[in-house]
Write a protein that holds these residues in place. Structure first.
Motif, PDB file in Angstrom:
ATOM      1  N   THR A 124       0.833  -1.205   0.000  1.00 37.06           N
ATOM      2  CA  THR A 124       0.000   0.000   0.000  1.00 37.06           C
ATOM      3  C   THR A 124       0.864   1.250   0.000  1.00 37.06           C
ATOM      4  OG1 THR A 124      -1.763  -1.152   1.178  1.00 37.06           O
ATOM      5  CG2 THR A 124      -1.797   1.251   1.247  1.00 37.06           C
ATOM      6  N   GLN A 125       1.884   1.254   0.823  1.00 36.85           N
ATOM      7  CA  GLN A 125       2.779   2.413   0.885  1.00 36.85           C
ATOM      8  C   GLN A 125       3.497   2.613  -0.449  1.00 36.85           C
ATOM      9  OE1 GLN A 125       3.104   4.524   3.450  1.00 36.85           O
ATOM     10  NE2 GLN A 125       4.586   5.769   2.363  1.00 36.85           N
ATOM     11  N   ALA A 132       2.470   1.636  -3.389  1.00 38.11           N
ATOM     12  CA  ALA A 132       1.499   2.068  -4.394  1.00 38.11           C
ATOM     13  C   ALA A 132       1.174   3.550  -4.262  1.00 38.11           C
ATOM     14  CB  ALA A 132       0.220   1.236  -4.281  1.00 38.11           C
ATOM     15  N   GLU A 133       1.149   4.045  -3.025  1.00 40.22           N
ATOM     16  CA  GLU A 133       0.903   5.475  -2.828  1.00 40.22           C
ATOM     17  C   GLU A 133       2.048   6.309  -3.381  1.00 40.22           C
ATOM     18  OE1 GLU A 133       0.217   6.026   1.327  1.00 40.22           O
ATOM     19  OE2 GLU A 133      -1.833   5.271   1.237  1.00 40.22           O
ATOM     20  N   GLU A 134       3.271   5.810  -3.253  1.00 42.23           N
ATOM     21  CA  GLU A 134       4.437   6.578  -3.683  1.00 42.23           C
ATOM     22  C   GLU A 134       4.759   6.390  -5.161  1.00 42.23           C
ATOM     23  OE1 GLU A 134       7.721   5.693  -1.149  1.00 42.23           O
ATOM     24  OE2 GLU A 134       6.641   6.283   0.663  1.00 42.23           O
ATOM     25  N   GLY A 149       2.732   4.492  -7.533  1.00 42.14           N
ATOM     26  CA  GLY A 149       1.594   4.237  -8.411  1.00 42.14           C
ATOM     27  C   GLY A 149       1.248   2.752  -8.384  1.00 42.14           C
ATOM     28  N   THR A 150       0.014   2.465  -8.731  1.00 43.28           N
ATOM     29  CA  THR A 150      -0.466   1.092  -8.638  1.00 43.28           C
ATOM     30  C   THR A 150       0.170   0.171  -9.672  1.00 43.28           C
ATOM     31  OG1 THR A 150      -2.566   1.954  -7.864  1.00 43.28           O
ATOM     32  CG2 THR A 150      -2.553  -0.316  -8.604  1.00 43.28           C
TER      33      THR A 150
END
Length: 60
Positions: A20-21, A23-25, A27-28
């Motif tokens: 999750t971290q 992906a936030e930084e 991108g997915t």
């Protein structure tokens, strides 16, 4: 619940937090590609690993 099951839940929760971290930084899409590649590599390693005690002998 046994201690082993609790440990597995904690480990899966921490890997979900890392994904999750990331992906936030990042991108997915890139995170999903890297995670998928890691899963495929792990599966390939498992397929290439001989099963111990299968009763088969290796001819040389």
């Amino acid at each position: 619940m046994t201690h082993g099951a609790a440990r597995r839940e904690d480990e899966s929760g921490s890997s979900a937090a890392v994904l999750t971290q990331a992906a936030e930084e990042q991108g997915t899409t890139p995170v999903a590609l890297v995670a998928g590649a890691a899963c495929v590599a792990l599966a390939a390693a498992g397929l290439l690993t001989p099963v111990r005690g299968s009763g088969r002998t290796v001819s040389r």
